[in-house]
Write a protein that holds these residues in place. Structure first.
Motif, mmCIF file in Angstrom:
data_model
loop_
_atom_site.group_PDB
_atom_site.id
_atom_site.type_symbol
_atom_site.label_atom_id
_atom_site.label_comp_id
_atom_site.label_asym_id
_atom_site.label_seq_id
_atom_site.Cartn_x
_atom_site.Cartn_y
_atom_site.Cartn_z
ATOM 1 N N ALA A 26 0.825 -1.214 0.000
ATOM 2 C CA ALA A 26 0.000 0.000 0.000
ATOM 3 C C ALA A 26 0.857 1.262 0.000
ATOM 4 C CB ALA A 26 -0.930 0.004 1.213
ATOM 5 N N TYR A 27 2.124 1.130 0.382
ATOM 6 C CA TYR A 27 3.000 2.306 0.406
ATOM 7 C C TYR A 27 3.197 2.863 -0.998
ATOM 8 C CZ TYR A 27 6.897 5.422 1.295
ATOM 9 O OH TYR A 27 7.702 6.525 1.345
ATOM 10 N N GLY A 28 3.259 1.963 -1.980
ATOM 11 C CA GLY A 28 3.299 2.427 -3.373
ATOM 12 C C GLY A 28 4.678 2.677 -3.936
ATOM 13 N N ALA A 29 5.718 2.433 -3.156
ATOM 14 C CA ALA A 29 7.083 2.627 -3.651
ATOM 15 C C ALA A 29 8.003 1.631 -2.964
ATOM 16 C CB ALA A 29 7.558 4.040 -3.341
ATOM 17 N N ARG A 30 9.028 1.206 -3.701
ATOM 18 C CA ARG A 30 10.026 0.402 -3.006
ATOM 19 C C ARG A 30 11.417 0.802 -3.457
ATOM 20 N NH1 ARG A 30 11.064 -4.385 -6.357
ATOM 21 N NH2 ARG A 30 9.831 -3.935 -8.197
ATOM 22 N N VAL A 31 12.348 0.656 -2.525
ATOM 23 C CA VAL A 31 13.744 0.993 -2.793
ATOM 24 C C VAL A 31 14.359 -0.183 -3.535
ATOM 25 C CG1 VAL A 31 15.970 1.621 -1.786
ATOM 26 C CG2 VAL A 31 13.836 2.338 -0.650
ATOM 27 N N VAL A 32 14.727 0.043 -4.787
ATOM 28 C CA VAL A 32 15.280 -1.050 -5.604
ATOM 29 C C VAL A 32 16.809 -0.987 -5.675
ATOM 30 C CG1 VAL A 32 13.194 -1.350 -6.978
ATOM 31 C CG2 VAL A 32 14.968 0.248 -7.762
ATOM 32 N N GLY A 33 17.382 0.118 -5.231
ATOM 33 C CA GLY A 33 18.839 0.229 -5.230
ATOM 34 C C GLY A 33 19.293 1.392 -4.367
ATOM 35 N N VAL A 34 20.492 1.235 -3.796
ATOM 36 C CA VAL A 34 21.108 2.308 -3.018
ATOM 37 C C VAL A 34 22.474 2.585 -3.638
ATOM 38 C CG1 VAL A 34 22.093 2.925 -0.757
ATOM 39 C CG2 VAL A 34 19.889 1.714 -0.888
#
Ligand code: GAR
Length: 201
Positions: A26-34
């Motif tokens: 539900a957050y709608g975003a994910r961290v795919v790389g740093v």
């Protein structure tokens, strides 16, 4: 959900807050790389612990600033991000980098812009003697901390504050503001209309 690449030079408390939220669909975003410019950045450990791929792109490994910027852009591009989030990234990005992700680079700054831009926003606010400072999440343009503002939170300066105690108080507000703002932008989109930002417009 929207794909986020987070750029960080430091301890990564803002990254940690994003990582604590991104598991919820539900957050709608994910961290795919740093991506970091510093091999020792705490943010890299946080990424590893979270199982998020991380890359170091160090200026020392490049002939000049332009070459480093290009290397950084390539490293970010690999992750195909919808948004690039600067969370304690302490270097200036060249226009060539910003133009590749035009209007999709978001920064968090530990002061109420346009007051106290630059690398020492907390120290400068304290030295000036303001009684209210805060944090700002904004779209990055070609200037230093001059881009259109998306959201801000005010934080009081208290008697006896030093740079560290004030920065800690700001960071508490900053983590919530960044998580909330990035989520909203990811879910609803972002439109820049002159100096104004319209989320969901
Ligand atoms: C944050 O307060 C961020 O706003 C600031 O560095 C800190 C990083 O903390 N950024 C700048 O000053 C950029 N000019 P973190 O590594 O714990 O997220």
């Amino acid at each position: 959900g929207a794909r986020l690449v987070v750029l960080a030079s430091g301890g990564g408390s803002n990254l940690a807050a994003l990582l604590a939220s991104h598991g919820d669909p539900a957050y709608g975003a994910r961290v795919v790389g740093v991506v970091s410019d510093k091999p020792g950045a705490g943010a890299l450990d946080l990424a590893r612990q979270a199982g998020v791929p991380s890359v170091v792109v160090e200026p020392a490994d490049f002939a000049d600033r332009d070459a480093w910027n290009d290397g950084l852009a390539e490293a970010v591009e690999v992750f195909q991000p919808h948004y690039v989030v600067l969370a304690g990234f302490m270097r200036i990005l060249a226009p060539s980098f910003l133009d590749r992700f035009a209007g999709r680079v978001v920064n968090t700054h530990p002061a109420l812009l346009p007051s106290f831009p630059g690398a020492h926003g907390v120290r400068d606010a304290l030295a000036y003697g303001v009684q209210v400072t805060g944090c700002t999440v904004h779209v990055v343009d070609h200037g230093v901390d001059t881009g259109p503002i998306i959201a801000q939170t005010a934080v009081p300066v208290l008697d006896g504050d030093d740079e560290e105690t004030l920065h800690e108080r700001i960071k508490v507000a900053e983590r919530s503001l960044l998580v909330e703002t990035v989520g909203r932008v990811a879910r609803e989109g972002l439109r820049v209309d002159g100096r104004r930002v319209v989320v969901g417009g």
